[in-house]
Design an enzyme around this catalytic site. Structure first.
Site, PDB file in Angstrom:
ATOM      1  N   HIS A  77      -6.116  14.638  -7.945  1.00 16.41           N
ATOM      2  CA  HIS A  77      -6.425  13.243  -8.258  1.00 16.41           C
ATOM      3  C   HIS A  77      -5.729  12.751  -9.537  1.00 16.41           C
ATOM      4  O   HIS A  77      -5.290  11.599  -9.617  1.00 16.41           O
ATOM      5  CB  HIS A  77      -7.947  13.090  -8.399  1.00 16.41           C
ATOM      6  N   ASP A 113       0.856  -1.188   0.000  1.00 17.76           N
ATOM      7  CA  ASP A 113       0.000   0.000   0.000  1.00 17.76           C
ATOM      8  C   ASP A 113       0.892   1.238   0.000  1.00 17.76           C
ATOM      9  O   ASP A 113       1.897   1.294   0.713  1.00 17.76           O
ATOM     10  CB  ASP A 113      -0.883  -0.052   1.262  1.00 17.76           C
ATOM     11  N   ASN A 136      -2.690  12.999  -2.963  1.00 17.44           N
ATOM     12  CA  ASN A 136      -3.867  13.440  -3.720  1.00 17.44           C
ATOM     13  C   ASN A 136      -4.308  14.835  -3.295  1.00 17.44           C
ATOM     14  O   ASN A 136      -4.626  15.687  -4.131  1.00 17.44           O
ATOM     15  CB  ASN A 136      -5.030  12.482  -3.474  1.00 17.44           C
ATOM     16  N   ASP A 160      -3.311   9.619 -10.001  1.00 16.24           N
ATOM     17  CA  ASP A 160      -3.404   8.515 -10.973  1.00 16.24           C
ATOM     18  C   ASP A 160      -2.050   8.253 -11.634  1.00 16.24           C
ATOM     19  O   ASP A 160      -1.635   7.101 -11.805  1.00 16.24           O
ATOM     20  CB  ASP A 160      -4.440   8.840 -12.054  1.00 16.24           C
ATOM     21  N   GLU A 220      -5.066   2.244  -3.849  1.00 17.77           N
ATOM     22  CA  GLU A 220      -3.606   2.372  -3.958  1.00 17.77           C
ATOM     23  C   GLU A 220      -2.918   1.173  -3.326  1.00 17.77           C
ATOM     24  O   GLU A 220      -1.834   1.291  -2.790  1.00 17.77           O
ATOM     25  CB  GLU A 220      -3.128   3.670  -3.315  1.00 17.77           C
TER      26      GLU A 220
HETATM   27  P1  GH3 Z   1      -1.427   5.144   4.668  1.00 20.83           P
HETATM   28  O1  GH3 Z   1       0.018   5.464   4.613  1.00 20.83           O
HETATM   29  O2  GH3 Z   1      -1.878   4.750   6.025  1.00 20.83           O
HETATM   30  O3  GH3 Z   1      -1.799   4.100   3.657  1.00 20.83           O
HETATM   31  O4  GH3 Z   1      -2.220   6.462   4.311  1.00 20.83           O
HETATM   32  P2  GH3 Z   1      -2.995   6.789   3.003  1.00 20.83           P
HETATM   33  O5  GH3 Z   1      -3.240   8.238   2.954  1.00 20.83           O
HETATM   34  O6  GH3 Z   1      -2.265   6.226   1.845  1.00 20.83           O
HETATM   35  O7  GH3 Z   1      -4.314   5.912   3.189  1.00 20.83           O
HETATM   36  P3  GH3 Z   1      -5.803   6.238   2.996  1.00 20.83           P
HETATM   37  O8  GH3 Z   1      -6.497   4.916   2.908  1.00 20.83           O
HETATM   38  O9  GH3 Z   1      -6.266   7.196   4.046  1.00 20.83           O
HETATM   39  O10 GH3 Z   1      -5.901   6.948   1.599  1.00 20.83           O
HETATM   40  C1  GH3 Z   1      -5.847   6.283   0.401  1.00 20.83           C
HETATM   41  C2  GH3 Z   1      -6.179   7.268  -0.679  1.00 20.83           C
HETATM   42  O11 GH3 Z   1      -5.986   6.713  -1.963  1.00 20.83           O
HETATM   43  C3  GH3 Z   1      -7.575   7.753  -0.607  1.00 20.83           C
HETATM   44  C4  GH3 Z   1      -8.075   7.746  -2.028  1.00 20.83           C
HETATM   45  O12 GH3 Z   1      -8.538   9.008  -2.417  1.00 20.83           O
HETATM   46  C5  GH3 Z   1      -6.836   7.427  -2.822  1.00 20.83           C
HETATM   47  N1  GH3 Z   1      -7.129   6.639  -3.991  1.00 20.83           N
HETATM   48  C6  GH3 Z   1      -7.683   5.393  -4.044  1.00 20.83           C
HETATM   49  N2  GH3 Z   1      -7.804   5.008  -5.327  1.00 20.83           N
HETATM   50  C7  GH3 Z   1      -7.333   6.001  -6.101  1.00 20.83           C
HETATM   51  C8  GH3 Z   1      -7.192   6.190  -7.527  1.00 20.83           C
HETATM   52  O13 GH3 Z   1      -7.544   5.341  -8.336  1.00 20.83           O
HETATM   53  N3  GH3 Z   1      -6.633   7.332  -7.954  1.00 20.83           N
HETATM   54  C9  GH3 Z   1      -6.232   8.300  -7.087  1.00 20.83           C
HETATM   55  N4  GH3 Z   1      -5.688   9.403  -7.582  1.00 20.83           N
HETATM   56  N5  GH3 Z   1      -6.371   8.161  -5.772  1.00 20.83           N
HETATM   57  C10 GH3 Z   1      -6.903   7.042  -5.262  1.00 20.83           C
HETATM   58 MG    MG Z   2      -2.017   4.174   1.657  1.00 21.71          MG
HETATM   59 MG    MG Z   3      -4.953   1.962   1.427  1.00 24.50          MG
END
Ligand code: GH3
Ligand code: MG
Ligand code: MG
Ligand code: MG
Length: 316
Positions: free
Chosen positions: A198, A185, A193, A202, A234
């Protein structure tokens, strides 16, 4: 689109060619022996253009029947009409000719009207066959493309969750195999982001996927069956069938370093303004009392540990 006339007699060749031309069939090619024809068809492009072959039964060297067997062995010529041309008193050989794959026969000297009628009938059949073949090919292509889309993540081009799930299910149909799974992850991706937007997020996902692929490619010879999949958001997964924990943990560490070396800028990461990943690894035996869900759950718990111990690390 060509019609072939194969006969050792020059007279017969020119007679038949003239008859075909009168019937409006202009693309006629001739060969004076079975050997010459088979030799010519060694190149598959020439085979694809064939619509009909008129083949003399009695020829010095390779006779009509032997030639027929050679021709039918080429996949492109397997069902193209081949009409055998016989002289007087060769009727006994016809049975052998049909067994070798002849579609029809004509005796010479041919009645011009009958000759043209049979040739045109055979050509119509041939055309239908070629059309059907090309339709089948198109269908196969679009099926393959659909299959690829169904099992691929659109953003990163790596396998998707469905692909991973299916592969795991398959492994559980062969109990006793060791399976390792790495779940990883991106660290602080929400911040990424929130700061860059966003779309940049990506692009970052694509770069991380590419870095993971590079590391796997570099170690590909050791783990030929490794499957990299986007697990969701992610998070990515690397499935390692038949790999023991030691090997999987070592690979996980290389994946972590690979993403770091890709040097993807992160505006507010914990680590030198670079994108980092956390990884959880778990191994188990595929048995009736274990399951893909259990493997994923354990790898996910390990990933959670890696996060809580400070991120940018492997936990097993
Ligand atoms: P951690 O280190 O604990 O993993 O923190 P984090 O911020 O990475 O974890 P969190 O789950 O809070 O956030 C994950 C983010 O990933 C939130 C979401 O907006 C973003 N995300 C998920 N899928 C996609 C995608 O397809 N594209 C983009 N740009 N962002 C995405
Ligand atoms: Mg994360
Ligand atoms: Mg995550
Ligand atoms: Mg002859």
């Amino acid at each position: 689109m060509s019609v072939w006339v194969v006969d050792d007699s020059r007279l017969i060749r020119s007679m038949l060619t003239a008859l075909l031309s009168q019937a409006g069939i202009e693309d006629v090619k001739t060969a004076e022996s079975g050997e010459a024809l088979v030799e010519h068809f060694q190149d598959h492009h020439t085979r694809e253009a064939v619509r009909l072959i008129l083949l003399d039964l009695m020829m010095p060297g390779m006779d009509g029947i032997e030639t027929l067997r050679h021709l039918r062995a080429f996949p492109e010529l397997q069902d193209i009409p081949i009409i055998i041309i016989t002289g007087r008193g060769e009727k006994e050989d016809l049975e052998a000719a049909f067994q070798a794959g002849a579609s029809d026969f004509l005796s010479k000297p041919a009645d011009p009207v009958e000759f043209v009628a049979r040739v045109k009938g055979a050509l119509r059949l041939s055309e239908l066959l070629v059309q059907r073949r090309s339709k089948e090919r198109d269908l196969k292509d679009s099926h393959a493309r659909l299959e690829l889309l169904t099992y691929t993540d659109a953003l990163t081009g790596v396998a998707n969750r469905r692909n991973l799930d299916q592969t795991l299910q398959n492994i559980w149909t062969q109990p006793g195999r060791t399976v390792s799974l790495i779940l990883l992850d991106i660290d602080h991706f929400k911040r990424y982001n929130d700061t860059l937007g966003h779309l940049e997020g990506d692009a970052c996902l694509k770069r991380v996927a590419a870095a993971l692929e590079d590391t796997l490619a570099a170690e590909g010879t050791f783990i030929p069956e490794a499957l990299l999949a986007r697990y969701g958001g992610e998070e990515f997964a690397v499935l390692l069938p038949d790999a023991p924990m030691e090997e999987a943990a070592q690979l996980a560490e290389h994946l972590r370093q690979g993403v770091l070396k890709a040097a993807i800028p992160h505006p507010n990461s914990d680590h030198h303004h670079l994108v980092t990943i956390s990884l959880g690894v778990h191994s188990l035996l595929a048995l009736p009392d274990t399951s893909p869900a259990l493997l994923i759950e354990r790898a996910d718990q390990a990933l959670y540990q890696a996060k809580s111990m400070g991120r940018n690390q492997v936990f097993r």
